[in-house]
Design an enzyme around this catalytic site. Sequence first.
Site, PDB file in Angstrom:
ATOM      1  CB  CYS A  14      50.712  42.983  37.962  1.00 41.55           C
ATOM      2  SG  CYS A  14      51.586  44.561  37.947  1.00 41.55           S
ATOM      3  NE  ARG A  20      47.020  43.947  36.702  1.00 41.40           N
ATOM      4  CZ  ARG A  20      47.070  42.983  35.800  1.00 41.40           C
ATOM      5  NH1 ARG A  20      46.137  42.043  35.787  1.00 41.40           N
ATOM      6  NH2 ARG A  20      48.038  42.928  34.910  1.00 41.40           N
ATOM      7  CG  ASP A 128      46.706  45.535  33.092  1.00 45.84           C
ATOM      8  OD1 ASP A 128      46.740  46.547  33.827  1.00 45.84           O
ATOM      9  OD2 ASP A 128      47.629  45.221  32.326  1.00 45.84           O
TER      10      ASP A 128
END
Length: 157
Positions: A14, A20, A128
């Site tokens: 990420c 994440r 996100d």
Amino acid sequence: MDQTKRQLTLLFVCTGNTCRSPMAQTIARTLLEEQGRKGIQVLSAGTFAWKESPASLQARQVMLAQGLNLEDHRATTITEAQLQQADIILTMTQNQKELLLEMATDDTTRAKIFTLREFTGDSGDIADPFGQDETVYYQCYKELQASIANAINRIQM
């Protein structure tokens, strides 16, 4: 069974490696363990990580509520060596995939890079949750869990 068989490396990527991708790493490790699947190493990294940053507070809290622990996670920035060594590289967004494709120095490495949803036959990005509340992080967790379960089922060993 051949004891010399190489371990497969699954790498989640990420941006900051604090939300994440560490959540994905922990979810994947847990699902693999629950399925009794061995021989798959699961790692995570970020495209723009602050080295040694812990997982975000909200990510830690949401994962803890699921019985999963991110307390020991420390962020790392993706390297060309990691790209070359990983067998499957799964990003959270198309932009991250494109960044890694530019970073990769050969076609063999480029062929291993997918978005998580692309790898499972779906489309779209995993949004996100950084800087948002636990509700958004929980939604991210649920999306990751479903996509990673599908991804793991696609990995043949």
